[in-house]
Design a protein around this motif. Structure first.
Motif, PDB file in Angstrom:
ATOM      1  N   PRO A  27     -56.228 -37.871 -53.735  1.00  0.00           N
ATOM      2  CA  PRO A  27     -55.528 -39.001 -53.112  1.00  0.00           C
ATOM      3  C   PRO A  27     -56.527 -39.885 -52.351  1.00  0.00           C
ATOM      4  O   PRO A  27     -57.553 -39.402 -51.879  1.00  0.00           O
ATOM      5  N   ILE A  28     -56.212 -41.158 -52.256  1.00  0.00           N
ATOM      6  CA  ILE A  28     -57.031 -42.104 -51.506  1.00  0.00           C
ATOM      7  C   ILE A  28     -56.135 -42.727 -50.444  1.00  0.00           C
ATOM      8  O   ILE A  28     -55.087 -43.309 -50.767  1.00  0.00           O
ATOM      9  N   LEU A  29     -56.532 -42.557 -49.189  1.00  0.00           N
ATOM     10  CA  LEU A  29     -55.715 -43.070 -48.090  1.00  0.00           C
ATOM     11  C   LEU A  29     -55.858 -44.591 -48.008  1.00  0.00           C
ATOM     12  O   LEU A  29     -56.933 -45.130 -48.286  1.00  0.00           O
ATOM     13  N   VAL A  30     -54.784 -45.272 -47.636  1.00  0.00           N
ATOM     14  CA  VAL A  30     -54.858 -46.733 -47.548  1.00  0.00           C
ATOM     15  C   VAL A  30     -54.271 -47.234 -46.232  1.00  0.00           C
ATOM     16  O   VAL A  30     -53.381 -46.615 -45.641  1.00  0.00           O
ATOM     17  N   HIS A  31     -54.796 -48.363 -45.797  1.00  0.00           N
ATOM     18  CA  HIS A  31     -54.221 -49.101 -44.673  1.00  0.00           C
ATOM     19  C   HIS A  31     -52.850 -49.625 -45.109  1.00  0.00           C
ATOM     20  O   HIS A  31     -52.687 -50.072 -46.256  1.00  0.00           O
ATOM     21  N   GLY A  32     -51.884 -49.608 -44.209  1.00  0.00           N
ATOM     22  CA  GLY A  32     -50.519 -50.012 -44.549  1.00  0.00           C
ATOM     23  C   GLY A  32     -50.416 -51.410 -45.145  1.00  0.00           C
ATOM     24  O   GLY A  32     -49.530 -51.685 -45.971  1.00  0.00           O
ATOM     25  N   ALA A  33     -51.345 -52.297 -44.760  1.00  0.00           N
ATOM     26  CA  ALA A  33     -51.283 -53.676 -45.252  1.00  0.00           C
ATOM     27  C   ALA A  33     -51.523 -53.754 -46.764  1.00  0.00           C
ATOM     28  O   ALA A  33     -51.154 -54.742 -47.402  1.00  0.00           O
ATOM     29  N   LEU A  34     -52.143 -52.704 -47.332  1.00  0.00           N
ATOM     30  CA  LEU A  34     -52.403 -52.736 -48.774  1.00  0.00           C
ATOM     31  C   LEU A  34     -51.204 -52.272 -49.603  1.00  0.00           C
ATOM     32  O   LEU A  34     -51.118 -52.544 -50.800  1.00  0.00           O
ATOM     33  N   LEU A  35     -50.298 -51.540 -48.961  1.00  0.00           N
ATOM     34  CA  LEU A  35     -49.254 -50.854 -49.724  1.00  0.00           C
ATOM     35  C   LEU A  35     -48.325 -51.753 -50.550  1.00  0.00           C
ATOM     36  O   LEU A  35     -48.060 -51.446 -51.707  1.00  0.00           O
ATOM     37  N   PRO A  36     -47.834 -52.885 -49.979  1.00  0.00           N
ATOM     38  CA  PRO A  36     -46.876 -53.672 -50.779  1.00  0.00           C
ATOM     39  C   PRO A  36     -47.463 -54.140 -52.112  1.00  0.00           C
ATOM     40  O   PRO A  36     -46.806 -54.053 -53.152  1.00  0.00           O
ATOM     41  N   MET A  37     -48.697 -54.632 -52.097  1.00  0.00           N
ATOM     42  CA  MET A  37     -49.292 -55.131 -53.337  1.00  0.00           C
ATOM     43  C   MET A  37     -49.651 -53.978 -54.286  1.00  0.00           C
ATOM     44  O   MET A  37     -49.569 -54.126 -55.508  1.00  0.00           O
ATOM     45  N   ILE A  38     -50.023 -52.819 -53.732  1.00  0.00           N
ATOM     46  CA  ILE A  38     -50.262 -51.650 -54.586  1.00  0.00           C
ATOM     47  C   ILE A  38     -48.965 -51.285 -55.315  1.00  0.00           C
ATOM     48  O   ILE A  38     -48.965 -50.976 -56.512  1.00  0.00           O
ATOM     49  N   GLU A  39     -47.841 -51.369 -54.609  1.00  0.00           N
ATOM     50  CA  GLU A  39     -46.550 -51.064 -55.236  1.00  0.00           C
ATOM     51  C   GLU A  39     -46.241 -52.028 -56.377  1.00  0.00           C
ATOM     52  O   GLU A  39     -45.719 -51.625 -57.422  1.00  0.00           O
ATOM     53  N   VAL A  40     -46.548 -53.306 -56.178  1.00  0.00           N
ATOM     54  CA  VAL A  40     -46.311 -54.286 -57.248  1.00  0.00           C
ATOM     55  C   VAL A  40     -47.122 -53.911 -58.489  1.00  0.00           C
ATOM     56  O   VAL A  40     -46.617 -53.956 -59.620  1.00  0.00           O
ATOM     57  N   TYR A  41     -48.358 -53.505 -58.280  1.00  0.00           N
ATOM     58  CA  TYR A  41     -49.200 -53.100 -59.412  1.00  0.00           C
ATOM     59  C   TYR A  41     -48.637 -51.857 -60.102  1.00  0.00           C
ATOM     60  O   TYR A  41     -48.617 -51.750 -61.317  1.00  0.00           O
ATOM     61  N   ARG A  42     -48.189 -50.887 -59.287  1.00  0.00           N
ATOM     62  CA  ARG A  42     -47.598 -49.675 -59.881  1.00  0.00           C
ATOM     63  C   ARG A  42     -46.378 -50.029 -60.711  1.00  0.00           C
ATOM     64  O   ARG A  42     -46.208 -49.537 -61.828  1.00  0.00           O
ATOM     65  N   ASP A  43     -45.548 -50.932 -60.164  1.00  0.00           N
ATOM     66  CA  ASP A  43     -44.348 -51.351 -60.889  1.00  0.00           C
ATOM     67  C   ASP A  43     -44.713 -52.024 -62.213  1.00  0.00           C
ATOM     68  O   ASP A  43     -43.939 -52.010 -63.171  1.00  0.00           O
ATOM     69  N   ALA A  44     -45.890 -52.648 -62.238  1.00  0.00           N
ATOM     70  CA  ALA A  44     -46.344 -53.323 -63.465  1.00  0.00           C
ATOM     71  C   ALA A  44     -46.976 -52.339 -64.446  1.00  0.00           C
ATOM     72  O   ALA A  44     -47.447 -52.742 -65.503  1.00  0.00           O
ATOM     73  N   GLY A  45     -47.016 -51.045 -64.061  1.00  0.00           N
ATOM     74  CA  GLY A  45     -47.509 -50.027 -64.988  1.00  0.00           C
ATOM     75  C   GLY A  45     -48.982 -49.679 -64.828  1.00  0.00           C
ATOM     76  O   GLY A  45     -49.528 -48.951 -65.647  1.00  0.00           O
ATOM     77  N   VAL A  46     -49.637 -50.197 -63.771  1.00  0.00           N
ATOM     78  CA  VAL A  46     -51.044 -49.874 -63.545  1.00  0.00           C
ATOM     79  C   VAL A  46     -51.135 -48.456 -62.965  1.00  0.00           C
ATOM     80  O   VAL A  46     -50.450 -48.135 -61.987  1.00  0.00           O
ATOM     81  N   VAL A  47     -51.951 -47.614 -63.598  1.00  0.00           N
ATOM     82  CA  VAL A  47     -52.078 -46.207 -63.186  1.00  0.00           C
ATOM     83  C   VAL A  47     -53.149 -46.078 -62.108  1.00  0.00           C
ATOM     84  O   VAL A  47     -54.293 -46.488 -62.301  1.00  0.00           O
ATOM     85  N   MET A  48     -52.755 -45.516 -60.960  1.00  0.00           N
ATOM     86  CA  MET A  48     -53.677 -45.333 -59.833  1.00  0.00           C
ATOM     87  C   MET A  48     -53.431 -43.962 -59.216  1.00  0.00           C
ATOM     88  O   MET A  48     -52.347 -43.403 -59.362  1.00  0.00           O
ATOM     89  N   PRO A  49     -54.420 -43.402 -58.509  1.00  0.00           N
ATOM     90  CA  PRO A  49     -54.207 -42.117 -57.836  1.00  0.00           C
ATOM     91  C   PRO A  49     -53.164 -42.263 -56.723  1.00  0.00           C
ATOM     92  O   PRO A  49     -52.837 -43.384 -56.336  1.00  0.00           O
ATOM     93  N   PRO A  50     -52.655 -41.132 -56.194  1.00  0.00           N
ATOM     94  CA  PRO A  50     -51.732 -41.224 -55.061  1.00  0.00           C
ATOM     95  C   PRO A  50     -52.408 -41.945 -53.889  1.00  0.00           C
ATOM     96  O   PRO A  50     -53.598 -41.759 -53.648  1.00  0.00           O
ATOM     97  N   THR A  51     -51.636 -42.806 -53.192  1.00  0.00           N
ATOM     98  CA  THR A  51     -52.193 -43.581 -52.078  1.00  0.00           C
ATOM     99  C   THR A  51     -51.340 -43.419 -50.825  1.00  0.00           C
ATOM    100  O   THR A  51     -50.619 -44.333 -50.430  1.00  0.00           O
ATOM    101  N   PRO A  52     -51.403 -42.230 -50.179  1.00  0.00           N
ATOM    102  CA  PRO A  52     -50.661 -42.093 -48.935  1.00  0.00           C
ATOM    103  C   PRO A  52     -51.186 -43.067 -47.885  1.00  0.00           C
ATOM    104  O   PRO A  52     -52.384 -43.359 -47.855  1.00  0.00           O
ATOM    105  N   ALA A  53     -50.275 -43.586 -47.055  1.00  0.00           N
ATOM    106  CA  ALA A  53     -50.710 -44.441 -45.953  1.00  0.00           C
ATOM    107  C   ALA A  53     -51.395 -43.570 -44.906  1.00  0.00           C
ATOM    108  O   ALA A  53     -50.960 -42.445 -44.641  1.00  0.00           O
ATOM    109  N   LEU A  54     -52.452 -44.094 -44.332  1.00  0.00           N
ATOM    110  CA  LEU A  54     -53.213 -43.360 -43.327  1.00  0.00           C
ATOM    111  C   LEU A  54     -52.304 -42.866 -42.204  1.00  0.00           C
ATOM    112  O   LEU A  54     -52.441 -41.768 -41.683  1.00  0.00           O
TER     113      LEU A  54
END
Ligand SMILES: [Zn+2]
Ligand SMILES: [Zn+2]
Length: 333
Positions: free
Chosen positions: A189-216
């Motif tokens: 998993p790669i921890l992320v700052h909360g400000a990154l989460l909304p756009m990461i979700e949009v990418y996931r919804d678009a089918g982009v495969v990424m590791p788990p990204t728990p918020a710090l």
């Protein structure tokens, strides 16, 4: 057919602006970065893949229409279509066919492979309006796999030394590209700052495969973060949020690290030269591929690029933008 106006690039034959910085009746948007997608226009047209990012950026009340890549529509006396630019999710070159031939506005683009967006498509034209963010011969990117390999090795070394690794990166595009590329080497998993989460979700919804990204923030207080990798936007640097990280090593992922390295090295422990823009060889290759008889450069090093092209016997000029201030690419890349 496309002219400079105080609000930005305007097509009178089609009755629209492209990436205007002022409020206009109809804005065609190449992609969702802040120097291309500005609030306040009455109507927006973008690609289907760009729409969720733009909605988050401009708010749900903005009037959107979107099109799939490659589908042409008639606007006034022009035919308009969007084609992949390979820059970030949904990014497009805009092709305008009208009384004065075929014009293509690239927006930002790159030729390097990117698992988070559709690859750049060559679109031939008469007049090519190209971005020139990194249009100097010093800008040449290493293969992405090399840069990502360095990053993961640095992360491992930091972990062995009891340090938290933090990489600063832009919220749309760079963060998701790093995640997807690192995810090819490890499923940690790669921890992320909360400000990154909304756009990461949009990418996931678009089918982009990424590791788990728990918020710090989900990690309990007092839990050591030594050995973790954290991604955050540059604006988080130096804020109280950083205290939670403990002893750390930090890096910036940006094409700017190529030349500003000396200056930056004092500020960041590491620079990872990875860019979502075309480097110098890719800009020249793409200009040749376009088959255009006239080239207009915009954003960044437009004047040096136009001068270089004129020296090669190519008709070339510059389109000015509202974003010529030092650090423009820094803020918006
Ligand atoms: Zn951009
Ligand atoms: Zn840009």
């Amino acid at each position: 057919m496309l002219t400079e106006t105080p609000e930005g690039l305007y097509c009178e034959a089609g009755g629209f602006h492209i990436d205007p910085w002022g409020a206009v009746p109809r804005a065609l948007i190449t992609h969702a970065h802040g120097d291309h997608a500005r609030p306040g226009s009455a109507a927006y047209l973008c690609t289907d893949a760009s729409a969720p990012l733009l909605t988050r950026r401009l708010g749900p009340d903005a009037a959107f229409e979107s099109l799939p890549y490659g589908q042409a529509i008639t606007l006034g006396r022009t035919r308009v279509s969007f084609h992949p630019a390979g820059h970030v999710l949904g990014s497009a070159q805009i092709r305008v066919e009208g009384p004065e031939g075929v014009w293509v506005v690239t927006g930002d683009y790159k030729r390097a492979p990117d698992p988070t967006c559709a690859p750049f498509e060559v679109v031939t034209c008469d007049v090519f309006i190209t971005e020139s963010t990194f249009a100097l011969p010093i800008y040449r990117w290493d293969p992405t796999a090399d840069v990502i390999g360095d990053l993961v090795a640095w992360w491992n070394t930091n972990g062995a030394n009891g340090l938290t690794s933090i990489v600063f990166c832009y919220t749309i595009g760079k963060a998701q590209r790093l995640l997807a590329e690192i995810g090819r080497l490890t499923d940690r998993p790669i921890l992320v700052h909360g400000a990154l989460l909304p756009m990461i979700e949009v990418y996931r919804d678009a089918g982009v495969v990424m590791p788990p990204t728990p918020a710090l923030i989900e990690r309990g207080r007092g839990t050591s973060l030594a050995g973790e990798l954290v991604l955050a936007p540059p604006s988080a640097r130096g804020t109280p949020w950083m205290r939670r990280l403990g002893d750390l090593s930090d890096g910036l992922a940006s094409g700017l690290m190529r030349v500003r390295g000396v200056r930056r090295q004092r500020a960041y422990d590491r620079g990872f030269v990875i860019s979502d823009h075309a480097d110098w060889p890719a800009l020249l290759e793409t200009i040749a591929d376009s088959g255009a008889s006239r080239v207009l450069a915009t954003h960044g090093h437009a004047e040096p690029l136009a001068r270089f092209l004129r020296d090669q016997g190519i008709e070339a000029g510059v389109i000015r933008t509202a974003w010529e201030h030092e650090g423009g690419a820094d803020d918006f890349e």
